[in-house]
Design a protein around this motif. Structure first.
Motif, short mmCIF file in Angstrom:
data_model
loop_
_atom_site.label_atom_id
_atom_site.label_comp_id
_atom_site.label_asym_id
_atom_site.label_seq_id
_atom_site.Cartn_x
_atom_site.Cartn_y
_atom_site.Cartn_z
N ALA A 37 0.81 -1.22 0.00
CA ALA A 37 0.00 0.00 0.00
C ALA A 37 0.85 1.27 0.00
CB ALA A 37 -0.94 0.00 1.20
N CYS A 38 1.90 1.30 0.80
CA CYS A 38 2.76 2.48 0.87
C CYS A 38 3.91 2.33 -0.12
CB CYS A 38 3.30 2.66 2.28
SG CYS A 38 4.25 4.19 2.43
N GLN A 39 3.95 3.24 -1.07
CA GLN A 39 4.99 3.21 -2.10
C GLN A 39 6.12 4.16 -1.70
OE1 GLN A 39 4.74 1.23 -5.12
NE2 GLN A 39 3.33 0.37 -3.62
N SER A 40 7.34 3.65 -1.71
CA SER A 40 8.51 4.46 -1.39
C SER A 40 8.91 5.26 -2.63
CB SER A 40 9.65 3.54 -0.96
OG SER A 40 10.78 4.31 -0.66
N VAL A 41 9.05 6.58 -2.47
CA VAL A 41 9.40 7.47 -3.58
C VAL A 41 10.32 8.56 -3.06
CG1 VAL A 41 7.25 7.11 -4.85
CG2 VAL A 41 7.40 8.97 -3.22
N LEU A 42 10.85 9.34 -3.96
CA LEU A 42 11.59 10.55 -3.59
C LEU A 42 11.08 11.66 -4.48
CD1 LEU A 42 13.72 12.06 -2.02
CD2 LEU A 42 15.39 11.34 -3.71
N ASN A 83 1.98 21.74 -4.92
CA ASN A 83 3.44 21.84 -4.89
C ASN A 83 3.92 21.13 -3.64
OD1 ASN A 83 3.92 23.40 -7.23
ND2 ASN A 83 3.29 25.24 -6.13
N ALA A 84 5.00 20.39 -3.77
CA ALA A 84 5.58 19.71 -2.61
C ALA A 84 6.33 20.76 -1.79
CB ALA A 84 6.52 18.60 -3.06
N SER A 85 5.77 21.13 -0.65
CA SER A 85 6.42 22.12 0.19
C SER A 85 7.51 21.50 1.07
CB SER A 85 5.40 22.87 1.04
OG SER A 85 4.60 21.98 1.76
N ASN A 86 7.59 20.18 1.07
CA ASN A 86 8.63 19.41 1.75
C ASN A 86 9.05 18.27 0.82
OD1 ASN A 86 9.36 20.35 4.29
ND2 ASN A 86 7.57 19.47 5.27
N THR A 87 10.19 17.66 1.06
CA THR A 87 10.56 16.45 0.33
C THR A 87 9.63 15.34 0.81
OG1 THR A 87 12.85 17.17 0.15
CG2 THR A 87 12.43 14.83 -0.13
N LEU A 88 9.10 14.59 -0.17
CA LEU A 88 8.18 13.50 0.15
C LEU A 88 8.85 12.16 -0.11
CD1 LEU A 88 5.03 15.08 -1.50
CD2 LEU A 88 5.68 15.12 0.91
N TYR A 89 8.63 11.21 0.79
CA TYR A 89 9.31 9.92 0.70
C TYR A 89 8.36 8.73 0.47
CZ TYR A 89 13.24 12.52 2.51
OH TYR A 89 14.24 13.45 2.67
N GLY A 90 7.07 9.00 0.45
CA GLY A 90 6.13 7.91 0.23
C GLY A 90 4.75 8.41 -0.10
N PHE A 91 3.96 7.54 -0.74
CA PHE A 91 2.56 7.85 -0.97
C PHE A 91 1.74 6.58 -0.84
CE2 PHE A 91 3.74 6.62 -5.31
CZ PHE A 91 2.63 5.92 -5.76
N MET A 92 0.43 6.78 -0.57
CA MET A 92 -0.49 5.67 -0.42
C MET A 92 -1.80 6.05 -1.13
SD MET A 92 -1.94 3.86 3.06
CE MET A 92 -0.29 3.59 3.69
N VAL A 93 -2.26 5.19 -2.02
CA VAL A 93 -3.53 5.40 -2.70
C VAL A 93 -4.61 4.70 -1.88
CG1 VAL A 93 -4.84 5.02 -4.82
CG2 VAL A 93 -2.39 5.52 -4.94
N LYS A 94 -5.71 5.42 -1.63
CA LYS A 94 -6.78 4.89 -0.79
C LYS A 94 -8.12 5.00 -1.51
CE LYS A 94 -5.99 4.83 3.47
NZ LYS A 94 -6.02 5.04 4.87
N PRO A 95 -9.08 4.12 -1.17
CA PRO A 95 -10.40 4.19 -1.79
C PRO A 95 -11.17 5.43 -1.35
CG PRO A 95 -10.25 2.30 -0.28
CD PRO A 95 -8.94 3.01 -0.26
#
Length: 95
Positions: A37-42, A83-95
């Motif tokens: 569910a949680c995808q690691s990204v940069l 806009n990403a106001s911080n560096t993001l390290y993950g996202f999760m898609v939810k219903p």
């Protein structure tokens, strides 16, 4: 053209969750919820983020703590550009 393609995709998929996330030159999409569910990204600070979700995948949550998907930093429902106001390290898609 993009709107037509998106409408066509969601019409063809019916009740399944079509979603698309774009950040800078990175792109993720699917017709089901991601596994895991949680995808690691940069996604670097300042990146333009675009989200579109439908049916069973209407919301995306972002996390700004590296290696952790416990505390939600930002949520976008339906569709939207942020806009990403911080560096993001993950996202999760939810219903």
């Amino acid at each position: 053209m993009k709107l037509f393609t998106w409408i066509s995709l969601t019409a063809l998929l019916g009740a399944t969750g079509a979603w698309k996330l774009k950040a800078g030159n990175q792109e993720w999409s699917g017709t089901t919820l991601p596994n895991p569910a949680c995808q690691s990204v940069l996604i670097p600070r300042g990146a333009q983020i675009s989200w579109k979700g439908s049916h069973g995948a209407t919301t995306v949550q972002f996390f700004n703590t590296k290696g952790s998907c416990k505390q939600v930093y930002r949520t976008v429902a339906g569709q939207g550009d942020i806009n990403a106001s911080n560096t993001l390290y993950g996202f999760m898609v939810k219903p």
